[in-house]
Design a protein around this motif. Structure first.
Motif, PDB file in Angstrom:
ATOM      1  N   ALA A  37       3.163  -1.305  13.796  1.00  0.00           N
ATOM      2  CA  ALA A  37       2.532  -0.487  12.756  1.00  0.00           C
ATOM      3  C   ALA A  37       2.402   0.972  13.177  1.00  0.00           C
ATOM      4  O   ALA A  37       1.545   1.686  12.686  1.00  0.00           O
ATOM      5  N   GLY A 229      -2.528   3.034  12.505  1.00  0.00           N
ATOM      6  CA  GLY A 229      -1.152   3.236  12.038  1.00  0.00           C
ATOM      7  C   GLY A 229      -1.067   3.337  10.538  1.00  0.00           C
ATOM      8  O   GLY A 229       0.017   3.445   9.989  1.00  0.00           O
ATOM      9  N   SER A 230      -2.208   3.294   9.854  1.00  0.00           N
ATOM     10  CA  SER A 230      -2.221   3.412   8.390  1.00  0.00           C
ATOM     11  C   SER A 230      -3.174   4.536   7.996  1.00  0.00           C
ATOM     12  O   SER A 230      -4.090   4.866   8.762  1.00  0.00           O
ATOM     13  N   VAL A 231      -2.962   5.090   6.813  1.00  0.00           N
ATOM     14  CA  VAL A 231      -3.716   6.254   6.292  1.00  0.00           C
ATOM     15  C   VAL A 231      -4.111   7.235   7.399  1.00  0.00           C
ATOM     16  O   VAL A 231      -5.255   7.667   7.502  1.00  0.00           O
ATOM     17  N   SER A 232      -3.128   7.573   8.197  1.00  0.00           N
ATOM     18  CA  SER A 232      -3.397   8.390   9.384  1.00  0.00           C
ATOM     19  C   SER A 232      -3.682   9.850   9.069  1.00  0.00           C
ATOM     20  O   SER A 232      -3.992  10.629   9.971  1.00  0.00           O
ATOM     21  N   ASP A 233      -3.592  10.216   7.802  1.00  0.00           N
ATOM     22  CA  ASP A 233      -3.929  11.591   7.438  1.00  0.00           C
ATOM     23  C   ASP A 233      -5.425  11.750   7.175  1.00  0.00           C
ATOM     24  O   ASP A 233      -5.878  12.811   6.766  1.00  0.00           O
ATOM     25  N   PHE A 240      -9.434  -1.387   3.914  1.00  0.00           N
ATOM     26  CA  PHE A 240      -8.716  -2.628   3.608  1.00  0.00           C
ATOM     27  C   PHE A 240      -8.458  -3.447   4.877  1.00  0.00           C
ATOM     28  O   PHE A 240      -8.473  -2.936   5.993  1.00  0.00           O
ATOM     29  N   ASP A 243      -6.683  -3.925   8.635  1.00  0.00           N
ATOM     30  CA  ASP A 243      -6.822  -2.664   9.379  1.00  0.00           C
ATOM     31  C   ASP A 243      -8.285  -2.284   9.656  1.00  0.00           C
ATOM     32  O   ASP A 243      -8.588  -1.697  10.697  1.00  0.00           O
TER      33      ASP A 243
END
Lengths: 377, 100
Positions: A37, A229-233, A240, A243
Motif C-alpha cells: 500500500a 499509504g492512503s489519503v496521504s495528502d 475507513f 486503515d
C-alpha cells in the motif's frame, strides 16, 4: 547422545509451526520483501494481494462478513490494548471473568476502569447469574474465551446475547482458542475479538488480529496513528477500515505465514487431535497420586491446556526435573493470570502446565506421563 | 481512434514515451482497490493496479486501470468504496462518474 526435546508449551506458542509457514516467510523475505500500500509497482501489488487474501481467509474462518473488519495487529496483547484503550475511559464500569490474563487486567488497571470480576467456581466455571446481576450500567464486558491456566471455556455466546439486551459492548480475548475452537463472530454478536496468529493457528509470532463489529469500529479510537499509504495528502487518520487501525508497515512476513497456516488449519483436524491428546493426558495424570489436576475433570468444556499442582513437591522443581531429565518443556508459575490461580486455589504456588499441539506424538505423551510418575516416586 | 491499453509505454524503436488513454478507478482504501481488481479478474476483464495519477488525486493511493468499456458502468465491479472513474490521457483526467 543428544537429548530428545519434547515441547509441551503450545499454549505459549505453537511449535513446530504449520506446514508451509517457514516456506511462506522465506518466500516473502527472499523473493517479495517490499512494502504494501505504498509503492505502486507490481511486486508491491503481489504483496498486497497476499495481505488481501489473508484478510479474506481470516474473515471466512471467523465468520466476519466484511473483511474490512479484520484488523492486523502486532499480536493478541496489542489487539486487546486497542479494544480496551480505544473504547474505555477511567471510571467506566466493565465486567471481566475471574480467569483473565494480564493482557486484559493490566490495560484495565492502567486506564483505571471500574471493573467487576464475575465469580467462577473452583474449576473456573463462569457464574452466569452473578454476571447477569452485575450487568446493568456496564459499558463493556471483556472476557477470555478460555483460561490459559486450566483451559476452561467460558460461555461467550450466552454472555454476548445477554449483554446485547443491555447495549453493553462485548470484547473477547480468544488467544487460547483461535484456530482450534469454532468462532462465529458476527452471528455471536461480539463487538471485538482479539487473537494471535502463532498459537492455535500455528503461524509466526509478531502478528495478531482484532475483529470488530460495525458499531464498535465506528466509535473505537485508534491507539496508534500514522502513515497508511492512503489519503496521504492529509494529516488526519483515515476514518475507513482497515486503515483507521493499521498505521505503519504491517508484519508482512507474518501475514504470508498466516496465509499458509490458515490453509493448513482449515484442512486438518486440529481440534480432534489436540483433544485426544488432552483426554490421554487427563486420564494419565489423574491416575497419579501426589498431584491435583486443576479445572474440569474431563475434556468436556475445556481446551487442550492441562495444569497440575504437585501436592508435596515444588511446581518449579517439577518443571525443572521434567526438562533436565527428560527434555520435556512445560510452563510453571502464574501464567500471567494471578486471578485465575486465586480462583483455582493455586495461588501463589502456581501450576505446571502441559499443552500439546498438532504435532505432538503419542510416544511423547507417554514419555510425559512416565516422567511425571518418576518425579513423584 | 482511441486505443485503450491502459499503459504508459516506452518505444524502444523511437526511444521515447507515449501515452495511451485508459480508464482509472479510485477508491477510499488500498483494500477496496484490491477487491475491485479481484472482481474484474473474476468477471474476465483485464485490469491493472497502479499508483493514482497526481492529476487525479494528491493522495498516494492505489487505483485500478482498465480499458474495457463494458466495465465502466458496471458498479458491482467497483464495490461501495469506489470514489470515481476517470478517463485519463496522461495530461488530464475527465470524470466519467463519481460515487456520491
Amino acid at each position: 547422545m543428544e537429548k530428545r526435546l519434547i515441547y509441551m508449551d503450545n499454549a505459549a506458542t505453537s511449535f513446530p509451526k504449520a506446514d508451509g509457514v517457514v516456506q511462506a516467510c522465506t518466500y516473502y523475505l527472499t523473493q517479495a520483501g517490499v512494502n504494501v500500500a505504498r509503492g505502486g509497482y507490481s511486486l508491491a501489488y503481489e504483496v498486497g494481494e497476499n495481505v488481501f487474501q489473508g484478510r479474506k481467509k481470516t474473515a471466512e474462518m471467523f465468520g466476519v462478513k466484511d473483511p474490512h473488519r479484520v484488523i492486523f495487529t502486532a499480536g493478541a496483547t496489542t489487539a486487546i490494548n486497542m479494544m480496551i484503550k480505544g473504547l474505555l475511559r477511567a471510571g467506566d464500569k466493565v465486567l471481566v471473568s475471574s480467569l483473565e490474563h494480564n493482557a486484559v487486567m493490566r490495560p484495565l488497571n492502567q486506564i483505571k476502569a471500574d471493573f467487576y470480576r464475575v465469580k467462577s467456581d473452583g474449576r473456573g466455571v463462569f457464574d452466569f447469574l452473578d454476571f447477569k446481576a452485575h450487568l446493568k450500567g456496564a459499558k463493556a464486558v471483556v472476557l477470555t474465551h478460555a483460561s490459559n491456566v486450566c483451559g476452561t471455556i467460558q460461555p461467550i455466546e450466552e454472555v454476548a446475547s445477554q449483554a446485547k439486551k443491555e447495549g453493553v459492548f462485548v470484547c473477547i480475548d480468544a488467544a487460547q482458542t483461535a484456530g482450534v475452537e469454532k468462532i462465529d463472530f458476527d452471528c455471536s454478536g461480539f463487538d471485538a475479538l482479539a487473537f494471535s496468529a502463532h498459537k492455535g493457528l500455528m503461524a509466526a509470532p509478531g502478528l495478531g488480529c482484532l475483529l470488530l463489529s460495525e458499531r464498535l469500529a465506528e466509535t473505537l479510537d485508534p491507539l496508534i496513528s500514522g502513515g497508511t499509504g492512503s489519503v496521504s495528502d492529509t494529516e488526519e487518520i483515515p476514518p475507513f477500515l482497515p486503515d483507521k487501525f493499521e498505521s505503519g508497515t504491517p508484519n508482512l512476513s507474518g501475514i504470508y505465514a498466516l496465509n499458509a497456516a490458515l490453509e493448513f488449519v482449515s484442512k486438518n483436524p486440529v481440534k480432534d487431535k489436540i483433544m485426544n491428546d488432552t483426554a490421554f493426558l487427563i486420564d494419565g495424570l489423574s491416575s497419579l497420586d501426589g498431584l491435583r489436576l486443576v479445572g474440569l475433570e474431563t475434556t468436556e468444556g475445556r481446551t487442550g491446556v492441562v495444569s497440575v499442582d504437585f501436592k508435596e513437591k515444588d511446581n518449579a522443581d517439577a518443571a525443572y526435573f521434567l526438562e533436565s531429565e527428560f527434555g520435556i518443556m512445560t510452563r510453571c508459575g502464574m501464567h500471567c493470570a494471578p486471578s485465575a490461580h486465586k480462583t483455582l486455589g493455586t495461588f501463589p504456588q502456581g501450576t505446571v502446565r502441559f499443552s500439546s499441539g498438532f504435532f505432538t506424538t503419542k510416544e511423547e505423551l507417554e514419555t510425559v506421563l512416565f516422567a511425571v510418575g518418576e518425579f513423584l516416586k | 481512434m482511441i486505443i485503450f491499453t491502459g499503459q504508459e509505454k516506452y518505444s524502444k524503436k523511437t526511444k521515447s514515451c507515449y501515452f495511451q488513454v485508459m480508464y482509472i478507478a479510485t477508491f477510499h482504501s488500498h483494500f477496496a482497490a484490491m477487491q475491485a481488481a479481484e472482481n474484474f479478474k473474476a468477471a474476465g476483464f483485464k485490469a491493472t493496479l497502479r499508483p493514482v495519477p497526481r492529476k487525479v488525486s494528491s493522495s498516494c493511493g492505489t487505483c485500478l486501470s482498465f480499458d474495457e468499456e463494458k466495465a465502466v458502468n458496471n458498479s458491482a465491479l467497483f464495490g461501495d468504496e469506489v470514489e470515481a472513474v476517470y478517463l485519463y490521457d496522461g495530461k488530464g483526467a475527465k470524470t466519467v462518474w463519481k460515487n456520491d
